[in-house]
Structures are given as structure tokens and as C-alpha cells.
Design an enzyme around this catalytic site. Structure first.
Site, PDB file in Angstrom:
ATOM      1  N   GLU A  62       4.001  -6.804   1.660  1.00 29.67           N
ATOM      2  CA  GLU A  62       3.444  -6.865   0.582  1.00 29.67           C
ATOM      3  C   GLU A  62       4.090  -5.887   0.135  1.00 29.67           C
ATOM      4  O   GLU A  62       2.414  -5.504  -0.965  1.00 29.67           O
ATOM      5  CB  GLU A  62       2.061  -7.799   1.037  1.00 29.67           C
ATOM      6  CG  GLU A  62       2.319  -8.817   1.131  1.00 29.67           C
ATOM      7  CD  GLU A  62       0.521  -9.281   1.478  1.00 29.67           C
ATOM      8  OE1 GLU A  62      -0.178  -8.274   0.986  1.00 29.67           O
ATOM      9  OE2 GLU A  62      -0.208 -10.642   1.946  1.00 29.67           O
ATOM     10  N   PRO A  63       4.422  -5.060  -0.397  1.00 30.76           N
ATOM     11  CA  PRO A  63       4.892  -4.085  -1.850  1.00 30.76           C
ATOM     12  C   PRO A  63       5.041  -4.166  -2.950  1.00 30.76           C
ATOM     13  O   PRO A  63       5.618  -5.160  -3.194  1.00 30.76           O
ATOM     14  CB  PRO A  63       6.265  -3.098  -1.168  1.00 30.76           C
ATOM     15  CG  PRO A  63       6.733  -4.744  -0.767  1.00 30.76           C
ATOM     16  CD  PRO A  63       5.984  -5.469  -0.265  1.00 30.76           C
ATOM     17  N   GLY A  64       4.313  -3.886  -3.669  1.00 31.38           N
ATOM     18  CA  GLY A  64       3.933  -3.734  -4.903  1.00 31.38           C
ATOM     19  C   GLY A  64       4.069  -2.520  -5.582  1.00 31.38           C
ATOM     20  O   GLY A  64       5.501  -2.250  -6.592  1.00 31.38           O
ATOM     21  N   ARG A  65       3.247  -1.919  -5.498  1.00 34.56           N
ATOM     22  CA  ARG A  65       3.502  -0.296  -7.114  1.00 34.56           C
ATOM     23  C   ARG A  65       5.056  -0.091  -6.393  1.00 34.56           C
ATOM     24  O   ARG A  65       6.184   0.557  -6.837  1.00 34.56           O
ATOM     25  CB  ARG A  65       2.186   0.488  -5.972  1.00 34.56           C
ATOM     26  CG  ARG A  65       2.636   1.677  -6.377  1.00 34.56           C
ATOM     27  CD  ARG A  65       0.983   3.252  -5.737  1.00 34.56           C
ATOM     28  NE  ARG A  65      -0.044   2.767  -6.117  1.00 34.56           N
ATOM     29  CZ  ARG A  65      -0.830   2.459  -6.795  1.00 34.56           C
ATOM     30  NH1 ARG A  65      -0.564   2.974  -8.102  1.00 34.56           N
ATOM     31  NH2 ARG A  65      -1.803   1.236  -6.777  1.00 34.56           N
ATOM     32  N   CYS A 103     -11.391   4.136 -29.253  1.00 32.65           N
ATOM     33  CA  CYS A 103     -12.199   4.280 -29.891  1.00 32.65           C
ATOM     34  C   CYS A 103     -13.148   4.897 -28.542  1.00 32.65           C
ATOM     35  O   CYS A 103     -14.516   4.494 -28.244  1.00 32.65           O
ATOM     36  CB  CYS A 103     -13.502   3.356 -30.680  1.00 32.65           C
ATOM     37  SG  CYS A 103     -12.304   3.678 -32.590  1.00 32.65           S
ATOM     38  N   GLU A 104     -12.644   5.760 -27.485  1.00 33.08           N
ATOM     39  CA  GLU A 104     -13.460   5.816 -26.371  1.00 33.08           C
ATOM     40  C   GLU A 104     -13.012   7.665 -26.187  1.00 33.08           C
ATOM     41  O   GLU A 104     -11.440   7.796 -26.006  1.00 33.08           O
ATOM     42  CB  GLU A 104     -12.909   5.158 -25.167  1.00 33.08           C
ATOM     43  CG  GLU A 104     -13.055   3.876 -25.291  1.00 33.08           C
ATOM     44  CD  GLU A 104     -14.469   3.340 -24.610  1.00 33.08           C
ATOM     45  OE1 GLU A 104     -14.450   4.193 -24.291  1.00 33.08           O
ATOM     46  OE2 GLU A 104     -15.198   2.165 -25.026  1.00 33.08           O
ATOM     47  N   TYR A 124      -8.792   5.604 -12.837  1.00 25.53           N
ATOM     48  CA  TYR A 124      -8.589   5.735 -11.518  1.00 25.53           C
ATOM     49  C   TYR A 124      -8.430   7.543 -11.742  1.00 25.53           C
ATOM     50  O   TYR A 124      -7.544   7.745 -10.810  1.00 25.53           O
ATOM     51  CB  TYR A 124      -6.617   5.018 -11.192  1.00 25.53           C
ATOM     52  CG  TYR A 124      -6.995   4.007 -11.242  1.00 25.53           C
ATOM     53  CD1 TYR A 124      -8.340   3.201 -10.082  1.00 25.53           C
ATOM     54  CD2 TYR A 124      -5.816   3.116 -11.643  1.00 25.53           C
ATOM     55  CE1 TYR A 124      -8.008   1.495 -10.202  1.00 25.53           C
ATOM     56  CE2 TYR A 124      -6.107   1.586 -11.335  1.00 25.53           C
ATOM     57  CZ  TYR A 124      -6.301   1.296 -10.615  1.00 25.53           C
ATOM     58  OH  TYR A 124      -6.525  -0.600 -10.569  1.00 25.53           O
ATOM     59  N   GLY A 161       1.044  -0.949   0.070  1.00 24.30           N
ATOM     60  CA  GLY A 161       0.328  -0.087  -0.004  1.00 24.30           C
ATOM     61  C   GLY A 161       0.318   1.192   0.408  1.00 24.30           C
ATOM     62  O   GLY A 161       0.513   2.601  -0.816  1.00 24.30           O
ATOM     63  N   ARG A 187      -4.533   3.469 -16.253  1.00 22.74           N
ATOM     64  CA  ARG A 187      -5.090   4.459 -14.987  1.00 22.74           C
ATOM     65  C   ARG A 187      -4.859   5.364 -15.037  1.00 22.74           C
ATOM     66  O   ARG A 187      -5.921   6.170 -13.999  1.00 22.74           O
ATOM     67  CB  ARG A 187      -3.277   4.448 -14.209  1.00 22.74           C
ATOM     68  CG  ARG A 187      -2.718   2.788 -13.950  1.00 22.74           C
ATOM     69  CD  ARG A 187      -1.467   2.288 -12.785  1.00 22.74           C
ATOM     70  NE  ARG A 187      -1.999   3.204 -11.800  1.00 22.74           N
ATOM     71  CZ  ARG A 187      -2.013   4.367 -11.157  1.00 22.74           C
ATOM     72  NH1 ARG A 187      -1.478   5.681 -12.191  1.00 22.74           N
ATOM     73  NH2 ARG A 187      -2.105   4.822 -10.069  1.00 22.74           N
TER      74      ARG A 187
HETATM   75  C1  LIG Z   1      -2.625  -5.079  -4.395  1.00 25.56           C
HETATM   76  C2  LIG Z   1      -2.195  -5.842  -2.749  1.00 25.56           C
HETATM   77  C3  LIG Z   1      -1.143  -5.429  -2.503  1.00 25.56           C
HETATM   78  C4  LIG Z   1       0.451  -4.968  -3.028  1.00 25.56           C
HETATM   79  O1  LIG Z   1       0.242  -3.735  -2.972  1.00 25.56           O
HETATM   80  P1  LIG Z   1       0.151  -2.437  -3.231  1.00 25.56           P
HETATM   81  O2  LIG Z   1      -0.055  -0.957  -2.871  1.00 25.56           O
HETATM   82  O3  LIG Z   1       0.524  -1.999  -4.607  1.00 25.56           O
HETATM   83  O4  LIG Z   1       1.535  -2.568  -2.537  1.00 25.56           O
HETATM   84  C5  LIG Z   1      -0.453  -6.540  -1.133  1.00 25.56           C
HETATM   85  N1  LIG Z   1      -1.761  -7.083  -0.388  1.00 25.56           N
HETATM   86  C6  LIG Z   1      -2.886  -7.212  -1.534  1.00 25.56           C
HETATM   87  C7  LIG Z   1      -3.308  -8.079  -0.023  1.00 25.56           C
HETATM   88  C8  LIG Z   1      -3.167  -6.673  -2.445  1.00 25.56           C
HETATM   89  O5  LIG Z   1      -4.519  -7.113  -2.581  1.00 25.56           O
END
Ligand SMILES: *Cc1c(COP(=O)(O)O)cnc(C)c1O
Length: 396
Positions: free
Chosen positions: A257-260, A325-326, A300, A222, A296
Site C-alpha cells: 500500500e505505498p502512498g508517499r 497569521c501563525e 511534522y 511506509g 508538513r
Molecule cells: C498512510 C497509509 C499508507 C501509506 O503510507 P505511505 O507512507 O504514504 O506509503 C498505507 N496503508 C495504510 C493503512 C495507511 O494508513
């Protein structure tokens, strides 16, 4: 970027290996002495070459589907460092994960626990789980990426969690291993994550006092990134410092659990200006990337900086739009952009997360190529799709 555009064509996602490594190591450094596993959230960017980089750094992985499990295993991940999140895991996905020997399941409902127990029993294995707690904390982010309020479909309400842990003891093939939460994404202020972690720590201490043998606490993902030039991304060390003493005192191993915040700033979407036109007072720059490549802004209302590749002069106020075409197919409205003559290349910044993974073949547009830059070398890590790819698997 010009070299890449000329050789690989456009639109192309370009990722920096150095940026991904730096972001991962920032987390690792921020944890310091705390026992921890950084489980990269695969859904942010699941390209094999990106996963492979993270495997080499020693990352764990947070997956949300059997397909993501297949990808991380292809990339050489250690299944013992994989956690499986998601509100709607299917039986065949659970079975695949159990047979692969993943670390644990982040379970989101009591009925999911029942299914997990049944499948583990049938396979003759024990399944470890953490309950995903919905702490009823407002992430104050875009409503589509906010997940921690009781009105959302995610997790088990914090007031119901203890009852679920207690009843889970009646199942014979599963054991409570941890506790988890994830309240949303793109948080520039980590205060809601701290608040959620405090609530979950409090609950964990209570559960351990009641004899539940919890081993880990999963903080979820997050942390946000700076999409706007005026934004400041939260400092990972400060975030962990604000929880450090309580995390250490819990005696739990910490997962995150970092993604972004690992891949977001590492990627750009490279595109070429096809046309310019004006409708009355409005000026349009029409580029060859579109909402099917990067949804995105349409989904969003998100902002991506648009950087010139060829020239930084000739600034004009324009809408930057794609060929789909949007009317929702735009990257910027009324934005001052530089160097946007026909034939120029431009780069949409901070497109490494939730970019390619959300791309589609809408308008029968082949999906973009992906390139990984490492130092002064680069290579195509996913070929651009062909027309034949577009109809693969179809019959008449
Ligand atoms: C999407 C998600 C993440 C990653 O979130 P980021 O904002 O990208 O860090 C981690 N855990 C769970 C369960 C998610 O659904």
C-alpha cells in the site's frame, strides 16, 4: 515551471506524470514473479487526475474513507482491486464499500468485525476481511506517522490476533481473506518493515496450519522518500529481495500500500516571492504559499528543498514564510536559498504526497490549483478555488 506559474498563477501544485509512472513501475518490477497487487494509498494524494494515471497503470487502491472510495470509482478504478483500511469505518461507509464490491476490509478491532458481519448480513453479501496486525515494531519515524507500537491506536495486537481469527468464524457473513500490517510512514530504513513482515508471515503460517483459509498478505505502505539532499530513499527491489523467498514460500498473494513513495517526489508547490524584509539580523522571504497549502513543515517539522525557478544566483540565508497569521507558518528557517527576489518564483520540492490533501481554507485562503505535466504538455487538473467556493454551503 515559469510557464505554469504565469498561466495558472500561484500557489500551484505541479505533478509529473512520468515520475508517478516510474515509481509505480519500480514497485511492479521489484515484485517480479511474485503474485502481487500494488494498492496505491489514496490518502497521500487523491486528486482525480493522479488516480486516473494509476488506474491506467493497473493499480489497486487502499482507501480510508467513503469519500476516497467515491474518488477512486470516479477515476474508473476496478472495485475488486480496492482494500478499505482505517480504524474508524462508519456503517454507511462499510455499506457503500460492500455495495460497490470492493476486494476486502482491513479490520482493526473485533467490534468492527461485528459491525461488518451485521451489515453484510443485512445486504445479503459476504464480506472478506484481513486483520490489521499491530506487530509491536518501532518504525523509528516521526511520532505522528508511527503506527506499529502497542501504544498506538492502530491494528490488533499480534498476541491477540489468533483469538480474533478463531472467534471470527462464528460470524456468518464475513470470511477471513488475509492478514495485513502498516507500521508507519517515511521510513528511510526498511528494516522495521522487514521485521514487521517477518512477524506477520510467521503468524500467517501458523494460522494457515490451524485451518484458516488466508489468501493474501498485505505489507502496508511506509517506504520513505529523500526530502533532504543527503537522504537516500530505500530501494524498492532490495526491500522486496530481502523478503522474496519467504513471501514466495508463504503461497500468499502479496499486497502493498505505498502512498508517499509513488507520488511524493512527483510534486512541487510553486510559489511567488511577495516581499522581503529583515527584523534585526533575520531576513525573511515572504511567499504566497502558506501552511494552509502545505502543512508538513508545521505539523511534522519536515524539510522541503526550496528550488529557484527564475535565477540560481543571489544566495542568501533566510526564513521562508507564508502569509498566514501563525508563527508556525514557515517553510524554512535559516536556509540558504537562491533567486528569491520579489516577484521570483520558487518551488518547494517533494510536495506530491500529503500536500494538497492536507490543505485547508485557514485564513479563508482559497485552496491552490493543481497541474499535471505529461512530457512537454501540461494542464490544470484542479482549478484554484474561488471566493464563492469558500462560502459554498453556508447560510446566515
Ligand atoms: C498512510 C497509509 C499508507 C501509506 O503510507 P505511505 O507512507 O504514504 O506509503 C498505507 N496503508 C495504510 C493503512 C495507511 O494508513
Amino acid at each position: 515551471m515559469r510557464d505554469v506559474a504565469r498561466a495558472a498563477g500561484t500557489p500551484t501544485f505541479v505533478y509529473s506524470a512520468t515520475s508517478i509512472r516510474d515509481a509505480y513501475r519500480d514497485y511492479d518490477f521489484a515484485f517480479g514473479e511474485l503474485p502481487h497487487t500494488i494498492c496505491y494509498a489514496v490518502k497521500a494524494n487523491s486528486t482525480l487526475a493522479v488516480l486516473r494515471l494509476l488506474v491506467e497503470l493497473g493499480a489497486g487502491f487502499d482507501i480510508v474513507s467513503g469519500g476516497e472510495l467515491y474518488r477512486v470509482l470516479q477515476a474508473g478504478a476496478d472495485p475488486a482491486r480496492v482494500v478499505f483500511s482505517g480504524v474508524g469505518k462508519r456503517a454507511h461507509e462499510i455499506e457503500y464499500a460492500l455495495l460497490s464490491g470492493i476486494h476486502s476490509f482491513n479490520c482493526e478491532s473485533e467490534s468492527e468485525l461485528g459491525v461488518l458481519d451485521e451489515i453484510a448480513g443485512r445486504l445479503g453479501v459476504r464480506a472478506r476481511f484481513a486483520l490489521r496486525i499491530n506487530p509491536d515494531v518501532d518504525a523509528s519515524t516521526h511520532p505522528y506517522i508511527s503506527t506499529g507500537l502497542t501504544e498506538h491506536k492502530f491494528g490488533i495486537g499480534i498476541q491477540h490476533a489468533e483469538g480474533v481469527y478463531v472467534r471470527s468464524r462464528h460470524y456468518r457473513n464475513i470470511s477471513a481473506e488475509g492478514i495485513s500490517c502498516h507500521i508507519g510512514s517515511q521510513m528511510l530504513d526498511p528494516a522495521p518493515m522487514v521485521e514487521a513482515a517477518e512477524k506477520v508471515l510467521h503468524l500467517a503460517a501458523h494460522l494457515i496450519g490451524q485451518g484458516h483459509d488466508l489468501r493474501h498478505l498485505d505489507l502496508g505502505g511506509g517506504l520513505g522518500i529523500a526530502y533532504h539532499p543527503g537522504d537516500a530513499a530505500p530501494d524498492k527491489k532490495q526491500f522486496l529481495d530481502s523478503l522474496r523467498d519467504r513471501l514466495a514460500a508463504s503461497g500468499l498473494a502479496i499486497l502493498i500500500e505505498p502512498g508517499r513513495s509513488i507520488v511524493g517526489q512527483a510534486g512541487m508547490l510553486l510559489t511567488e516571492v511577495l516581499y522581503r524584509k529583515s527584523n534585526g539580523a533575520k531576513q525573511f522571504v515572504i511567499v504566497d504559499a502558506a501552511m494552509n497549502d502545505l502543512i508538513r513543515p508545521a505539523l511534522y517539522q519536515s524539510h522541503h528543498e526550496i528550488l529557484p525557478v527564475d535565477r540560481s544566483d543571489e544566495i542568501s540565508i533566510v526564513d521562508v514564510v507564508g502569509p498566514v497569521c501563525e508563527s508556525g507558518d514557515f517553510f524554512a528557517r535559516g536556509r540558504a536559498v537562491a533567486g528569491a527576489r520579489v516577484g521570483d518564483y520558487m518551488a518547494l520540492a517533494a510536495a506530491g504526497a500529503y500536500g494538497f490533501v492536507q490543505s485547508s481554507n485557514y485564513n479563508s485562503r482559497p485552496r491552490a490549483a493543481e497541474v499535471l505535466v505529461d512530457g512537454d504538455r501540461w494542464r490544470v487538473v484542479r482549478e484554484r478555488e474561488s471566493y464563492a467556493d469558500l462560502v459554498r454551503g453556508e447560510t446566515m
